[in-house]
Design a protein around this motif. Structure first.
Motif, PDB file in Angstrom:
ATOM      1  N   LYS A  25     -22.087   4.781 -19.805  1.00 11.16           N
ATOM      2  CA  LYS A  25     -21.681   4.973 -18.394  1.00 11.16           C
ATOM      3  C   LYS A  25     -22.821   5.627 -17.613  1.00 11.16           C
ATOM      4  CE  LYS A  25     -16.694   5.312 -18.843  1.00 11.16           C
ATOM      5  NZ  LYS A  25     -15.531   6.164 -18.654  1.00 11.16           N
TER       6      LYS A  25
ATOM      7  N   ALA B 279     -16.771  -0.012 -21.640  1.00 17.64           N
ATOM      8  CA  ALA B 279     -17.210   1.075 -20.741  1.00 17.64           C
ATOM      9  C   ALA B 279     -18.306   0.585 -19.789  1.00 17.64           C
ATOM     10  CB  ALA B 279     -17.708   2.262 -21.569  1.00 17.64           C
TER      11      ALA B 279
ATOM     12  N   GLU C 124     -17.534   0.558 -15.762  1.00 17.87           N
ATOM     13  CA  GLU C 124     -18.381   1.363 -14.873  1.00 17.87           C
ATOM     14  C   GLU C 124     -19.151   0.467 -13.899  1.00 17.87           C
ATOM     15  OE1 GLU C 124     -17.812   4.316 -14.703  1.00 17.87           O
ATOM     16  OE2 GLU C 124     -19.455   5.232 -13.614  1.00 17.87           O
TER      17      GLU C 124
END
Ligand SMILES: [Zn+2]
Length: 431
Positions: A176, A218, A222
């Motif tokens: 992220k 992720a 993101e």
């Protein structure tokens, strides 16, 4: 309209990239950088100051979209030697030259899938300011890679340099962070990889996946949260599946895509960017013999499988956009027309499908279809005017001399293989 001159492209045979057909004798009116009117040739309201291009008998295409290049590389087969002999600041000008090569060959939007830090986001700002002629750029900055993914071959100086410029991350929070860092650097989308590459060491089937599903999800979450799509380099089937499962938007290369994976991509709406030019160039005898032995073996495996697997992907209905991976060995910038022709000759697209892949499908793949990819009122004025109709003979798309006008943002930027736009001279007014 103010003092600005309108651009009128009169009486052309206009390619409707959404419906996949030609509409004859249509006129397009452009104000500033936008298409404001498309309609029957006689029915637009003329203005004294109109700048009229007579397109009678010509084919008018939406500006084409090239979805995968590396602007800071040239395509020199001896790329290790080139890296060692190139000063860092030279890459800025190399990238400009390469971007202009795409522009003159009819590609008004170019997506860079990884260059050295800062080069593409800087060039994008220069081009957006109108300082030089160039295509609309969509860049990924450096991309996000994983440890152990792509063992680099020597020389050591190049390996060290690669490590210095690559963002390599592991773990959900770290990826992220990496996505946000790419955004901060100026990335428009996130580029990552779930398998090694043909030019790297390690596994011969290019099937090794190091990321976990949690890390991949992720990255996607993101990226999407920040308004960026995700493009994923993947050759081996496991890596392609992992990327599709994670909800990534485009699969780059997709060499060993299996039938069930193709079905997953259809369900999820994932795009395939086959980059056929890359493997065709690598497999050509003059380039092949210059590669290290391990790479030669991989090239042969990939070349044999990619064609048949991409044909299956097309048959199963996977959405396909055009990208060359220009800058890989022997794969020079400005030859994307050849990729379109390869989609017809090798993969089995009709010329209409191939031209849709090069226009509206490319725009959709990279989330720009509200702005480009078709010639409609309200879209940006990215337009290519051709003497010969590529829908009748696809080889007409390969030759930049066939394009009398390459227009980006309502400005004639190139024609007949040459740049036609230079930044305006600022005149001093004396009282
Ligand atoms: Zn690439």
């Amino acid at each position: 309209m103010s003092e600005e001159t309108r651009l009128v492209i009169k009486s052309g045979n206009v390619f409707d990239s959404i419906e996949g057909k030609i509409n004859e004798n249509l006129t397009i009116v452009v104000e500033n950088n936008e298409i404001v009117w498309v309609g029957d040739e006689g029915s637009f309201e003329k203005e004294e100051t109109d700048n009229i291009i007579d397109a009678a008998g010509k084919t008018v295409l939406p500006g084409m979209v090239e979805c995968h290049v590396h602007l800071s590389g040239t395509g020199d087969p001896q790329y290790e030697r080139e890296y060692l002999r190139t000063k860092r600041d030279m890459y800025n000008l190399i990238a400009l030259d390469n971007a202009q090569k795409h522009l003159v060959s009819g590609f008004t939007c170019v997506r860079d899938a990884g260059s050295y830090k800062g080069i593409v986001s800087s060039l994008k700002r220069i081009l957006n300011k109108g300082i030089f002629a160039g295509p609309r750029l969509v860049g990924s900055e450096t991309g996000i890679w994983q440890w152990g993914d792509s063992e680099a071959f020597g020389p050591q100086a190049l390996i060290d340099f690669d490590r210095e410029v690559s963002v390599i991350q592991a773990g959900v929070d770290n990826v992220k962070y990496a996505v946000r860092d790419q955004k901060k650097l100026g990335a428009d989308f996130i580029k990552t990889a779930t398998t090694g590459g043909v030019l790297h060491g390690m596994e011969s089937q290019v099937s090794f996946v190091l990321w976990t599903d949690e890390e991949l999800v992720a990255i996607r979450e993101e990226a999407h949260r920040l308004g960026m799509h995700v493009g994923c380099h993947a050759h081996g089937n496991d890596g392609i599946q992992a990327a599709v499962r994670a909800g990534f938007n485009t699969i780059e290369h997709g060499t060993f895509i299996a039938e069930e994976t193709a079905k997953m991509m259809v369900e999820k709406g994932t795009y395939l960017i086959p980059t056929r030019s890359a493997i065709v160039c690598l497999a050509s005898s003059s380039i092949h013999k210059q590669m290290p032995p391990e790479v030669q073996t991989k090239i042969t495996e990939c070349y044999n499988k990619a064609k048949e697997n991409h044909q299956i992907a097309l048959e199963k209905g996977v959405k396909i956009a055009i990208g060359t991976d220009a800058a890989t060995p022997g794969n020079f910038h400005g030859n994307t027309g050849l990729e379109i022709k390869l989609m017809v000759d090798d993969i089995g697209m009709t010329p209409v499908q191939a031209m849709q892949a090069a226009t509206i499908e490319g725009a959709r793949a990279i989330w720009l279809d509200d702005k480009i990819g078709s010639l409609e009122k309200g879209k940006l004025a990215d337009i290519v005017i051709c003497d010969k109709n590529p829908l009748e003979d696809i080889s007409a798309i390969v030759d930049p001399l066939n394009f009398s006008h390459v227009i980006k943002d309502g400005k004639v930027m190139a024609g007949r293989g040459r740049i036609a736009y230079f930044s305006p001279l600022q005149k001093i007014k004396l009282d």
